[in-house]
Design a protein around this motif. Sequence first.
Motif, PDB file in Angstrom:
ATOM      1  N   ASP A 443       0.815  -1.213   0.000  1.00 33.08           N
ATOM      2  CA  ASP A 443       0.000   0.000   0.000  1.00 33.08           C
ATOM      3  C   ASP A 443       0.854   1.271   0.000  1.00 33.08           C
ATOM      4  OD1 ASP A 443      -2.159  -1.661   0.105  1.00 33.08           O
ATOM      5  OD2 ASP A 443      -2.448  -1.505   2.279  1.00 33.08           O
ATOM      6  N   THR A 444       2.117   1.101  -0.357  1.00 34.19           N
ATOM      7  CA  THR A 444       3.025   2.258  -0.369  1.00 34.19           C
ATOM      8  C   THR A 444       3.417   2.604  -1.812  1.00 34.19           C
ATOM      9  OG1 THR A 444       3.917   1.618   1.787  1.00 34.19           O
ATOM     10  CG2 THR A 444       5.206   3.197   0.464  1.00 34.19           C
ATOM     11  N   PHE A 445       3.209   3.914  -2.183  1.00 33.16           N
ATOM     12  CA  PHE A 445       3.596   4.399  -3.510  1.00 33.16           C
ATOM     13  C   PHE A 445       4.909   5.172  -3.383  1.00 33.16           C
ATOM     14  CE2 PHE A 445      -0.389   4.499  -6.302  1.00 33.16           C
ATOM     15  CZ  PHE A 445      -0.936   3.381  -5.673  1.00 33.16           C
ATOM     16  N   TYR A 446       5.871   4.826  -4.218  1.00 30.77           N
ATOM     17  CA  TYR A 446       7.141   5.549  -4.265  1.00 30.77           C
ATOM     18  C   TYR A 446       7.109   6.503  -5.481  1.00 30.77           C
ATOM     19  CZ  TYR A 446       8.876   2.377  -0.693  1.00 30.77           C
ATOM     20  OH  TYR A 446       9.038   1.677   0.483  1.00 30.77           O
ATOM     21  N   ILE A 447       7.187   7.791  -5.181  1.00 30.20           N
ATOM     22  CA  ILE A 447       7.041   8.837  -6.205  1.00 30.20           C
ATOM     23  C   ILE A 447       8.334   9.636  -6.296  1.00 30.20           C
ATOM     24  CG2 ILE A 447       5.652  10.792  -6.994  1.00 30.20           C
ATOM     25  CD1 ILE A 447       4.083   8.205  -6.707  1.00 30.20           C
ATOM     26  N   ILE A 448       8.736   9.966  -7.554  1.00 30.52           N
ATOM     27  CA  ILE A 448       9.929  10.797  -7.768  1.00 30.52           C
ATOM     28  C   ILE A 448       9.488  12.200  -8.212  1.00 30.52           C
ATOM     29  CG2 ILE A 448      12.064  11.108  -9.080  1.00 30.52           C
ATOM     30  CD1 ILE A 448      12.207   8.093  -9.391  1.00 30.52           C
TER      31      ILE A 448
END
Length: 541
Positions: A443-448
């Motif tokens: 449930d974790t989104f990694y965004i740049i």
Amino acid sequence: MSYLALARKWRPKKFNDIVGQEHVVQALTNALNSEKMHHAYLFSGTRGIGKTTIARILAKAFNCQEGMSADICEKCENCLGVDEGRFVDLIEVDAASKTKVDDTRELLDNVQFAPTTSEYKIYLIDEVHMLSKHSFNALLKTLEEPPPHVRFFLATTDPQKLPITVLSRCLQFNLKRISPKLILERIKFICNEEKIKFEDIALAKIARAADGSLRDALSLLDQSIAYSASNLTDTNITSMLGSVDKKYIHQIMISIVNNDASELIKTIDNIGQYFPNYENLLIDLAEIFQRLAILNLTQEPFENNQFEYDLSEYDNSFDSEEIQLNYQIALMGRRDLDLAPSHKVGFEMCLLRMIAFKPHSSDETDKKDQTIKSKENVFEKDPKSTVNVDSTEKNNKKTSSFKDSISIKSEKIIWSELVDELDINGATKTLADNCSFDRKEGDTFYIILDKKSSSYYSKERESNLSQALSNFFKKTIVIKINAGDVKRETPNQEKIREKNEKRDEAILGLQIDPKIKEIENAFSGASLDSDSIKLKNEKIE
């Protein structure tokens, strides 16, 4: 008795006879009557407008035995001597034939000697711009401080060629071209005095052909008298000037009014038999459209004796837009004549442009608007219309297909589409638009976040974005935002790319558009300014 040319016979002998140079006459008259005269005068202007004539009259005013005055007696020996060309104290020099410095020095060697029979020795130097640089240098000192008994009168058709040091030492008078109306009045007076039969329209053509020069007008009048045996009719003058009968101009105008290209070509072929001056024909057409423009806006007709064409048959056939366009086409056509394969071809293409670029009439526009409205009404009345159904189904499919395809379990996230579905705005939306999706772990989104836009980041905006994702997926979503080089396009970069692609496509479409090509060919040197092209609804800066 030998015949004397009209230009010499009717040359003005006093200031009151000067035509069209009132500003010069008034200044000289006031100066003479107050006896405040300069020592050097420069008269400039085109040929045949009175430069040398005014200088000679001024020489008479200086040396009249009745005293210096603008009212010349014309009876004394000095006045008669100037008129007959035998006055020894008026030294006329043709600078075109005496350009060398030795000629100027020889002239200046005699300046110190007193006048022979009068008060002033006057040097009249015609076409003074033809003197050499060294001749001007030799003249400067004497021109600045001549002896008390010497006056210099200079005349030139090209004052720009004179050194500034010469101009600053002279009182300069710029003579203007004489209007056709004043020329017409003058040659009418001369014809009446010479008892020559004439038609007003014939003399009007001579006045126009003189191009502002009264001497040219009198030379043409001499030629007309010889050609027509002292019977100056419109037909004789038209033939002598090599002009085209005005009926052909009328036929051209009617063809343009009726959009009849085939009749226009026939008329041009008929005109070609007379080997006309096509530039003069375009000048006539431009003048017609200029007068139509004034008539269209002021509703005030022109005097018939000043204009040979009757505008009554087509004064209501052109709207203001078409008149202005055709006037400009005629002007551009004159400029392009020498670039055309032949002057006839250039003239022909110019007139065809007036038909090809004819603006749509209001009736045609209304018909198009009615057709569009009728089509819209059909779609509104028919709810089962194919167009409406297709567009609605397409939008519904797009929305439903995106919602069906994306879920928290999806491995492939289309970040730009997801951002558009989120309930965010303002600074949070700006933050999301400048991020790209990296990966998802549970449930974790990694965004740049694009490092160029790192200033958009804040804990509050990150929290707002996390909450919007949780609401969309109906589950708690955690996001981790790190600034760096993005590997995939951000929504903002994607929008910029799509916009640039659409703009490039629009520019290419315009560059190959036949109408744009016609305009570029019609107006030589014109080109499409790609920087001015804006997409629909794009803000114009």
